[in-house]
Design a protein around this motif. Structure first.
Motif, PDB file in Angstrom:
ATOM      1  N   VAL A   1       3.260  -3.152  -9.270  1.00  0.00           N
ATOM      2  CA  VAL A   1       3.603  -4.361  -8.502  1.00  0.00           C
ATOM      3  C   VAL A   1       3.809  -4.053  -7.021  1.00  0.00           C
ATOM      4  O   VAL A   1       4.005  -4.965  -6.224  1.00  0.00           O
ATOM      5  CB  VAL A   1       4.849  -5.045  -9.085  1.00  0.00           C
ATOM      6  N   GLY A   2       3.768  -2.770  -6.648  1.00  0.00           N
ATOM      7  CA  GLY A   2       3.928  -2.403  -5.247  1.00  0.00           C
ATOM      8  C   GLY A   2       4.436  -0.976  -5.129  1.00  0.00           C
ATOM      9  O   GLY A   2       4.380  -0.199  -6.081  1.00  0.00           O
ATOM     10  N   TYR A   3       4.947  -0.667  -3.936  1.00  0.00           N
ATOM     11  CA  TYR A   3       5.430   0.684  -3.657  1.00  0.00           C
ATOM     12  C   TYR A   3       6.715   0.591  -2.861  1.00  0.00           C
ATOM     13  O   TYR A   3       6.950  -0.370  -2.104  1.00  0.00           O
ATOM     14  CB  TYR A   3       4.370   1.463  -2.858  1.00  0.00           C
ATOM     15  N   VAL A   4       7.593   1.587  -3.056  1.00  0.00           N
ATOM     16  CA  VAL A   4       8.870   1.620  -2.345  1.00  0.00           C
ATOM     17  C   VAL A   4       9.082   3.020  -1.776  1.00  0.00           C
ATOM     18  O   VAL A   4       8.646   4.033  -2.362  1.00  0.00           O
ATOM     19  CB  VAL A   4      10.053   1.240  -3.270  1.00  0.00           C
ATOM     20  N   ALA A   5       9.746   3.053  -0.648  1.00  0.00           N
ATOM     21  CA  ALA A   5      10.029   4.347  -0.008  1.00  0.00           C
ATOM     22  C   ALA A   5      11.086   5.087  -0.801  1.00  0.00           C
ATOM     23  O   ALA A   5      12.017   4.462  -1.333  1.00  0.00           O
ATOM     24  CB  ALA A   5      10.483   4.120   1.425  1.00  0.00           C
TER      25      ALA A   5
ATOM     26  N   GLU B   1       0.835  -1.198   0.000  1.00  0.00           N
ATOM     27  CA  GLU B   1       0.000   0.000   0.000  1.00  0.00           C
ATOM     28  C   GLU B   1       0.872   1.251   0.000  1.00  0.00           C
ATOM     29  O   GLU B   1       1.939   1.274   0.621  1.00  0.00           O
ATOM     30  CB  GLU B   1      -0.919   0.020   1.228  1.00  0.00           C
ATOM     31  N   PRO B   2       0.445   2.312  -0.704  1.00  0.00           N
ATOM     32  CA  PRO B   2       1.265   3.538  -0.762  1.00  0.00           C
ATOM     33  C   PRO B   2       1.283   4.289   0.563  1.00  0.00           C
ATOM     34  O   PRO B   2       0.309   4.270   1.315  1.00  0.00           O
ATOM     35  CB  PRO B   2       0.566   4.358  -1.859  1.00  0.00           C
ATOM     36  N   LYS B   3       2.410   4.915   0.828  1.00  0.00           N
ATOM     37  CA  LYS B   3       2.563   5.798   1.982  1.00  0.00           C
ATOM     38  C   LYS B   3       3.000   7.170   1.488  1.00  0.00           C
ATOM     39  O   LYS B   3       3.505   7.289   0.362  1.00  0.00           O
ATOM     40  CB  LYS B   3       3.609   5.227   2.953  1.00  0.00           C
TER      41      LYS B   3
ATOM     42  N   ALA C   1      10.302   3.057 -11.307  1.00  0.00           N
ATOM     43  CA  ALA C   1       9.645   3.653 -10.137  1.00  0.00           C
ATOM     44  C   ALA C   1       9.499   5.155 -10.369  1.00  0.00           C
ATOM     45  O   ALA C   1      10.401   5.801 -10.901  1.00  0.00           O
ATOM     46  CB  ALA C   1      10.459   3.389  -8.869  1.00  0.00           C
ATOM     47  N   TYR C   2       8.344   5.670  -9.998  1.00  0.00           N
ATOM     48  CA  TYR C   2       8.114   7.118 -10.042  1.00  0.00           C
ATOM     49  C   TYR C   2       7.090   7.483  -8.972  1.00  0.00           C
ATOM     50  O   TYR C   2       6.486   6.601  -8.336  1.00  0.00           O
ATOM     51  CB  TYR C   2       7.663   7.591 -11.427  1.00  0.00           C
ATOM     52  N   SER C   3       6.935   8.765  -8.748  1.00  0.00           N
ATOM     53  CA  SER C   3       6.095   9.257  -7.661  1.00  0.00           C
ATOM     54  C   SER C   3       4.704   8.615  -7.668  1.00  0.00           C
ATOM     55  O   SER C   3       4.064   8.500  -8.708  1.00  0.00           O
ATOM     56  CB  SER C   3       5.943  10.779  -7.755  1.00  0.00           C
ATOM     57  N   ALA C   4       4.246   8.203  -6.481  1.00  0.00           N
ATOM     58  CA  ALA C   4       2.912   7.631  -6.334  1.00  0.00           C
ATOM     59  C   ALA C   4       1.857   8.706  -6.111  1.00  0.00           C
ATOM     60  O   ALA C   4       0.710   8.386  -5.785  1.00  0.00           O
ATOM     61  CB  ALA C   4       2.905   6.627  -5.182  1.00  0.00           C
TER      62      ALA C   4
END
Length: 366
Positions: free
Chosen positions: A362-366, A282-284, A337-340
């Motif tokens: 596929v998901g989110y990364v900090a 989930e995005p943060k 990866a780019y800004s959510a």
């Protein structure tokens, strides 16, 4: 056409083709040695057609039922229910005498070569014709071109102990072709070979298919083999066909979990471990979205990533990627990866819809 299996929608191959082999509602059960009762169902209501003149792959994990399926084709096993038809003949209804004639039209190559150590290359290739009572002159007329075809003309009088693994498999292929079959069955024929030799054998199979017009049914658990040589594929899972179709379509848009899991083992098929450990579902606030981009067809040779960066007005980090061919067609996978941020994600969605680029979060990364 699609059907639902275990809650998953899976692709079914419905292309109209002239089948060399047809499995019609085939079930195969084996009896328990202890009780004599049927205890294991190796195949469960399988219906599938192998098109004439193509190289078709049957792939699945150990125990999926693929080797049982191929043994039904040459009558080494009979189905518990259903029909197996080869070139218009229902082999599942034939007695042993009638099967001998059918088997002469079916060549077979094996994982462990099955050569006779006391016979030379020439004599191993000639063996099926000797058994069939073919005269020596006719044998020589057939065998010498085959040995040349598989690249062993300088080793005609060598014995198996003097050959490499790849050379032994070439002998096995020439022997399988000696009776001029219409169908060639390959049961894990490259599993005992190193990658370089495997590639050479696959190129030989493609040459045989192209030059002789021979139908090839290839049984394997190796996705790399299917990707390199087949035009069509069926994925087996627990005795059933999970999905089937053009190899390119199945590989680029897998519908069944078994297919997706097996594809993950290919280079570029999954995220590198170092980034996979950082992925959250989930995005943060302030995190990036992680996406898998797939390039094929019209998107394969376009500078879409640079256009994506310009469209978003936001940095796009390239995490990992690979470019390859599937059944001779270009295909690439790129993890970015780019800004959510919702506004950025919305721009990206519009870009993908407009360009046809296949994208999956596929998901989110900090």
């Amino acid at each position: 056409m699609a059907e639902n299996v275990s809650g998953l929608t899976v692709r079914q191959d419905t292309e109209t083709v002239s089948p060399m082999v047809s499995f019609e509602n085939v079930t195969k059960s084996f009896n328990s040695r202890e009780t004599g009762k049927r205890a294991f169902k190796a195949l469960d209501d399988v219906s599938y057609s192998v098109p004439r003149g193509a190289i078709t792959g049957i792939i699945g994990r150990s125990g999926a039922g693929k080797s049982t399926l191929v043994r039904l084709v040459n009558g080494l096993e009979k189905p518990s229910a259903g029909r197996v038809i080869v070139d218009g003949t229902e082999v599942s209804a034939l007695d042993e005498v009638a099967l001998r004639s059918v088997r002469r039209s079916i060549g077979m190559i094996f994982q462990h070569f099955n050569l006779l150590s006391s016979r030379t290359v020439y004599d191993n290739v000639a063996m099926p014709l000797e058994i069939a009572g073919v005269g020596k002159q006719e044998i020589r007329k057939r065998i010498e071109p085959l040995i040349d075809l598989v690249g062993l003309s300088e080793r005609t009088r060598h014995y198996p102990a003097q050959l490499s693994g790849g050379q032994k498999q070439r002998v096995g292929i020439a022997r399988a072709l000696a009776s001029e079959p219409k169908l060639l069955l390959s049961d894990e024929a490259t599993s005992a070979l190193d990658p370089e030799t495997t590639q050479q054998i696959l190129e030989l199979l493609k040459t045989i298919n192209r030059d002789l017009g021979l139908t090839v049914l290839l049984i394997t658990h190796e996705m790399e083999v299917v990707k390199a040589v087949t035009s069509r594929v069926a994925v087996m899972d627990n005795g059933r066909i999970a999905e089937s179709g053009r190899t390119f379509d199945v590989f680029t848009a897998p519908q069944h979990e078994t297919t997706r899991s097996m594809l993950a083992a290919l280079p570029g098929g999954s995220l590198p471990d170092w980034i996979g450990r950082q992925v959250i579902s989930e995005p943060k606030p302030g995190c990036d979205a992680l996406l898998r981009l797939r390039f094929f067809g019209e998107t394969a040779d376009q500078p879409l990533v640079s256009r994506l960066m310009a469209e978003l007005g936001s940095p796009v980090n390239i995490i990992a990627g690979t470019v390859d061919e599937i059944a001779g067609e270009p295909y690439g996978t790129l993890y970015v990866a780019y800004s959510a941020d919702p506004a950025v994600m919305k721009k990206a969605e519009h870009f993908y819809a407009r360009t046809g680029l296949n994208a999956e979060v596929v998901g989110y990364v900090a």
